[in-house]
Write a protein that holds these residues in place. Structure first.
Motif, PDB file in Angstrom:
ATOM      1  N   THR A 194       0.812  -1.220   0.000  1.00 33.60           N
ATOM      2  CA  THR A 194       0.000   0.000   0.000  1.00 33.60           C
ATOM      3  C   THR A 194       0.842   1.264   0.000  1.00 33.60           C
ATOM      4  O   THR A 194       0.554   2.222  -0.731  1.00 33.60           O
ATOM      5  N   ARG A 195       1.879   1.319   0.812  1.00 30.92           N
ATOM      6  CA  ARG A 195       2.703   2.533   0.848  1.00 30.92           C
ATOM      7  C   ARG A 195       3.390   2.773  -0.492  1.00 30.92           C
ATOM      8  O   ARG A 195       3.544   3.922  -0.931  1.00 30.92           O
ATOM      9  N   LEU A 196       3.800   1.707  -1.141  1.00 33.84           N
ATOM     10  CA  LEU A 196       4.407   1.850  -2.460  1.00 33.84           C
ATOM     11  C   LEU A 196       3.369   2.345  -3.462  1.00 33.84           C
ATOM     12  O   LEU A 196       3.658   3.211  -4.292  1.00 33.84           O
ATOM     13  N   ALA A 197       2.159   1.797  -3.381  1.00 34.59           N
ATOM     14  CA  ALA A 197       1.088   2.222  -4.285  1.00 34.59           C
ATOM     15  C   ALA A 197       0.832   3.718  -4.140  1.00 34.59           C
ATOM     16  O   ALA A 197       0.646   4.435  -5.138  1.00 34.59           O
ATOM     17  N   ARG A 198       0.825   4.230  -2.924  1.00 34.37           N
ATOM     18  CA  ARG A 198       0.587   5.659  -2.700  1.00 34.37           C
ATOM     19  C   ARG A 198       1.660   6.517  -3.351  1.00 34.37           C
ATOM     20  O   ARG A 198       1.364   7.560  -3.959  1.00 34.37           O
ATOM     21  N   LEU A 199       2.902   6.090  -3.214  1.00 33.10           N
ATOM     22  CA  LEU A 199       3.998   6.852  -3.820  1.00 33.10           C
ATOM     23  C   LEU A 199       3.891   6.864  -5.342  1.00 33.10           C
ATOM     24  O   LEU A 199       4.022   7.913  -5.980  1.00 33.10           O
ATOM     25  N   LEU A 200       3.653   5.703  -5.933  1.00 29.88           N
ATOM     26  CA  LEU A 200       3.597   5.611  -7.385  1.00 29.88           C
ATOM     27  C   LEU A 200       2.404   6.368  -7.951  1.00 29.88           C
ATOM     28  O   LEU A 200       2.488   6.961  -9.037  1.00 29.88           O
ATOM     29  N   ALA A 201       1.270   6.362  -7.217  1.00 32.52           N
ATOM     30  CA  ALA A 201       0.069   7.050  -7.694  1.00 32.52           C
ATOM     31  C   ALA A 201       0.219   8.564  -7.664  1.00 32.52           C
ATOM     32  O   ALA A 201      -0.543   9.279  -8.317  1.00 32.52           O
ATOM     33  N   GLN A 202       1.189   9.065  -6.906  1.00 33.08           N
ATOM     34  CA  GLN A 202       1.453  10.501  -6.888  1.00 33.08           C
ATOM     35  C   GLN A 202       2.284  10.944  -8.091  1.00 33.08           C
ATOM     36  O   GLN A 202       2.308  12.120  -8.435  1.00 33.08           O
ATOM     37  N   ILE A 203       2.962   9.991  -8.730  1.00 35.98           N
ATOM     38  CA  ILE A 203       3.893  10.318  -9.813  1.00 35.98           C
ATOM     39  C   ILE A 203       3.321   9.970 -11.185  1.00 35.98           C
ATOM     40  O   ILE A 203       3.527  10.696 -12.155  1.00 35.98           O
ATOM     41  N   PHE A 204       2.592   8.849 -11.258  1.00 32.19           N
ATOM     42  CA  PHE A 204       2.092   8.342 -12.534  1.00 32.19           C
ATOM     43  C   PHE A 204       0.562   8.420 -12.588  1.00 32.19           C
ATOM     44  O   PHE A 204      -0.088   8.511 -11.542  1.00 32.19           O
ATOM     45  N   PRO A 205      -0.029   8.363 -13.791  1.00 31.20           N
ATOM     46  CA  PRO A 205      -1.503   8.402 -13.916  1.00 31.20           C
ATOM     47  C   PRO A 205      -2.125   7.061 -13.507  1.00 31.20           C
ATOM     48  O   PRO A 205      -2.651   6.312 -14.335  1.00 31.20           O
ATOM     49  N   LEU A 206      -2.038   6.796 -12.233  1.00 32.65           N
ATOM     50  CA  LEU A 206      -2.522   5.532 -11.680  1.00 32.65           C
ATOM     51  C   LEU A 206      -3.555   5.799 -10.592  1.00 32.65           C
ATOM     52  O   LEU A 206      -3.542   6.859  -9.963  1.00 32.65           O
ATOM     53  N   GLU A 207      -4.427   4.874 -10.373  1.00 34.51           N
ATOM     54  CA  GLU A 207      -5.366   4.922  -9.269  1.00 34.51           C
ATOM     55  C   GLU A 207      -5.195   3.680  -8.415  1.00 34.51           C
ATOM     56  O   GLU A 207      -4.716   2.632  -8.888  1.00 34.51           O
ATOM     57  N   ILE A 208      -5.580   3.809  -7.160  1.00 35.05           N
ATOM     58  CA  ILE A 208      -5.447   2.713  -6.200  1.00 35.05           C
ATOM     59  C   ILE A 208      -6.833   2.152  -5.901  1.00 35.05           C
ATOM     60  O   ILE A 208      -7.782   2.903  -5.709  1.00 35.05           O
ATOM     61  N   ARG A 209      -6.905   0.850  -5.864  1.00 32.55           N
ATOM     62  CA  ARG A 209      -8.138   0.176  -5.474  1.00 32.55           C
ATOM     63  C   ARG A 209      -7.829  -0.790  -4.334  1.00 32.55           C
ATOM     64  O   ARG A 209      -6.748  -1.396  -4.303  1.00 32.55           O
ATOM     65  N   PRO A 210      -8.771  -0.945  -3.409  1.00 29.22           N
ATOM     66  CA  PRO A 210      -8.557  -1.925  -2.343  1.00 29.22           C
ATOM     67  C   PRO A 210      -8.474  -3.335  -2.913  1.00 29.22           C
ATOM     68  O   PRO A 210      -9.129  -3.662  -3.909  1.00 29.22           O
ATOM     69  N   LEU A 211      -7.663  -4.152  -2.306  1.00 30.22           N
ATOM     70  CA  LEU A 211      -7.609  -5.565  -2.682  1.00 30.22           C
ATOM     71  C   LEU A 211      -8.981  -6.178  -2.379  1.00 30.22           C
ATOM     72  O   LEU A 211      -9.480  -6.045  -1.259  1.00 30.22           O
ATOM     73  N   PRO A 212      -9.646  -6.825  -3.340  1.00 28.38           N
ATOM     74  CA  PRO A 212     -11.026  -7.288  -3.135  1.00 28.38           C
ATOM     75  C   PRO A 212     -11.151  -8.583  -2.321  1.00 28.38           C
ATOM     76  O   PRO A 212     -12.129  -9.305  -2.457  1.00 28.38           O
ATOM     77  N   PHE A 213     -10.175  -8.872  -1.514  1.00 27.84           N
ATOM     78  CA  PHE A 213     -10.246 -10.005  -0.587  1.00 27.84           C
ATOM     79  C   PHE A 213      -9.229  -9.755   0.514  1.00 27.84           C
ATOM     80  O   PHE A 213      -8.314  -8.929   0.366  1.00 27.84           O
ATOM     81  N   HIS A 214      -9.393 -10.440   1.626  1.00 29.76           N
ATOM     82  CA  HIS A 214      -8.505 -10.203   2.761  1.00 29.76           C
ATOM     83  C   HIS A 214      -7.183 -10.954   2.584  1.00 29.76           C
ATOM     84  O   HIS A 214      -7.168 -12.138   2.243  1.00 29.76           O
ATOM     85  N   MET A 215      -6.104 -10.237   2.815  1.00 28.34           N
ATOM     86  CA  MET A 215      -4.781 -10.853   2.815  1.00 28.34           C
ATOM     87  C   MET A 215      -4.041 -10.352   4.051  1.00 28.34           C
ATOM     88  O   MET A 215      -4.047  -9.152   4.334  1.00 28.34           O
ATOM     89  N   ASP A 216      -3.465 -11.261   4.806  1.00 30.21           N
ATOM     90  CA  ASP A 216      -2.756 -10.864   6.016  1.00 30.21           C
ATOM     91  C   ASP A 216      -1.652  -9.857   5.694  1.00 30.21           C
ATOM     92  O   ASP A 216      -1.015  -9.920   4.643  1.00 30.21           O
ATOM     93  N   SER A 217      -1.449  -8.931   6.603  1.00 34.51           N
ATOM     94  CA  SER A 217      -0.417  -7.919   6.419  1.00 34.51           C
ATOM     95  C   SER A 217       0.971  -8.549   6.400  1.00 34.51           C
ATOM     96  O   SER A 217       1.208  -9.578   7.044  1.00 34.51           O
ATOM     97  N   MET A 218       1.868  -7.923   5.661  1.00 28.92           N
ATOM     98  CA  MET A 218       3.276  -8.321   5.688  1.00 28.92           C
ATOM     99  C   MET A 218       3.942  -7.662   6.890  1.00 28.92           C
ATOM    100  O   MET A 218       3.756  -6.463   7.131  1.00 28.92           O
ATOM    101  N   LYS A 219       4.700  -8.430   7.651  1.00 28.46           N
ATOM    102  CA  LYS A 219       5.483  -7.886   8.756  1.00 28.46           C
ATOM    103  C   LYS A 219       6.918  -7.715   8.277  1.00 28.46           C
ATOM    104  O   LYS A 219       7.582  -8.690   7.922  1.00 28.46           O
ATOM    105  N   GLN A 220       7.364  -6.471   8.261  1.00 29.15           N
ATOM    106  CA  GLN A 220       8.725  -6.161   7.813  1.00 29.15           C
ATOM    107  C   GLN A 220       9.655  -6.193   9.017  1.00 29.15           C
ATOM    108  O   GLN A 220       9.391  -5.555  10.043  1.00 29.15           O
ATOM    109  N   CYS A 221      10.754  -6.945   8.894  1.00 26.37           N
ATOM    110  CA  CYS A 221      11.652  -7.191  10.033  1.00 26.37           C
ATOM    111  C   CYS A 221      13.084  -6.775   9.722  1.00 26.37           C
ATOM    112  O   CYS A 221      13.491  -6.703   8.563  1.00 26.37           O
ATOM    113  N   ALA A 222      13.825  -6.523  10.777  1.00 25.83           N
ATOM    114  CA  ALA A 222      15.276  -6.306  10.684  1.00 25.83           C
ATOM    115  C   ALA A 222      15.948  -7.439  11.443  1.00 25.83           C
ATOM    116  O   ALA A 222      15.632  -7.693  12.607  1.00 25.83           O
ATOM    117  N   GLN A 223      16.866  -8.146  10.790  1.00 22.67           N
ATOM    118  CA  GLN A 223      17.542  -9.288  11.418  1.00 22.67           C
ATOM    119  C   GLN A 223      19.050  -9.117  11.345  1.00 22.67           C
ATOM    120  O   GLN A 223      19.594  -8.602  10.368  1.00 22.67           O
TER     121      GLN A 223
END
Length: 313
Positions: A247-276
């Motif tokens: 989603t955060r990437l989609a927001r950035l790209l939609a500010q630069i290019f002629p793109l629109e964002i749509r919600p994912l039409p089904f539930h998908m668990d969030s990605m957990k970003q980690c530092a190891q």
């Protein structure tokens, strides 16, 4: 320096030889002459009573004993580096240290700029070397090629500690003049559409694809794949293709290019970003500082994010 008649300096040569499988490349990496490396290899062969590396055609192959020595030798050198070679004190405004961090294309675009801003605000003199992720990224920690990994939780190793930095959802990107822009993006339309997918390098599995198929029976019609998220907009504009991205990437790209964002039409668990990081390096003051910088960068990223309702149609 010797230990039980073994010159410990030879361990560095052995480690590099077993990875490079070449006297010439080892000499280049260690800034030695090929003859000096050949001499080191001869001494190692004499000590271990084994060839370690044998010439087969134009290549050098590792013997079974050489294979068995790879991880223990790398482990010993990691211990030496983490306990002796890295200074116990770390001053971010007076250091020449370079941190090697393995990150994804997404992380480089969305998260790293916040880290760079924060370290600049602290007048840090630390340097950063961002490297692309590969399959089995934990091996980069164990081989000493990475100080830190920034990876989804599904790729973390149980053998090393990690912090969960933040969570990220998914959204759909479409061209602003596509047929999808004129109506709701339903589950059925998503499943029947043609898709653009960023395929991670080095054969890493597509976790989203696996979950979508397992949970919802969706077998996406992938019309185009690319190795970079930065290339995705150019593969959508002018088409009815859909790209499912963070989603955060989609927001950035939609500010630069002629793109629109749509919600994912089904539930998908969030990605957990980690530092190891390697468990030997938990008390490395440089990495302690860097991990705190990552947490601060997350705070800044979340604070600067625009409300989802402002961009998702």
């Amino acid at each position: 320096m010797r230990f039980k008649k073994l010159d410990l300096n030879l361990l560095v040569a052995l480690d590099t030889l077993l990875k490079a499988r070449s006297v010439t490349r080892t000499a280049e990496q260690l800034n030695l002459s090929p003859s000096a490396v050949s001499n080191s290899l001869s001494r190692l062969r004499e000590y271990f009573g084994d060839e370690l590396l044998v010439q087969i055609g134009r290549r050098m192959e590792i013997t079974p004993l050489g294979e068995s020595l790879q991880e223990p030798v790398r482990d010993v050198l990691n211990r030496i580096e983490s306990t002796i070679l890295i200074p116990p004190e770390f001053h971010p405004d007076n250091t020449d240290r370079t941190f090697s961090i393995f990150v994804s294309d997404y992380t480089q675009i969305v998260f790293v700029p916040h880290l760079m801003t924060l370290t600049a605000e602290q007048s840090s003199t630390a340097k950063f070397n961002f490297l692309p992720q590969i399959a089995n990224p934990h091996k980069q920690l164990e081989q000493g090629d990475a100080d830190l990994l920034i990876i989804p939780s599904g790729f973390v190793s149980p053998d090393h500690p990690y912090d969960v930095l933040y969570e990220e959802d998914y959204a759909c990107l479409i061209w602003a003049e596509s047929s999808h822009a004129r109506s709701e993006l339903t589950f059925e339309r998503y499943a029947q559409a043609k898709h653009v997918v960023m395929a991670p390098p080095a054969g890493r599995s597509d976790h989203f694809e696996y979950l979508a198929k397992k949970k919802y029976g969706i077998n996406r019609d992938i019309i185009t794949t690319t190795y970079s998220f930065a290339a995705v907009p150019g593969l959508i504009v002018g088409t009815d293709h859909i790209a499912t991205v963070h989603t955060r990437l989609a927001r950035l790209l939609a500010q630069i290019f002629p793109l629109e964002i749509r919600p994912l039409p089904f539930h998908m668990d969030s990605m957990k970003q980690c530092a190891q990081w390697h468990h030997y390096r938990s008390n490395d003051q440089g990495l302690v500082w860097l991990r705190e910088m990552l947490k601060g960068a997350v705070t800044n990223m979340i604070r600067s994010s625009k409300p989802e309702s402002a961009l998702i149609q």
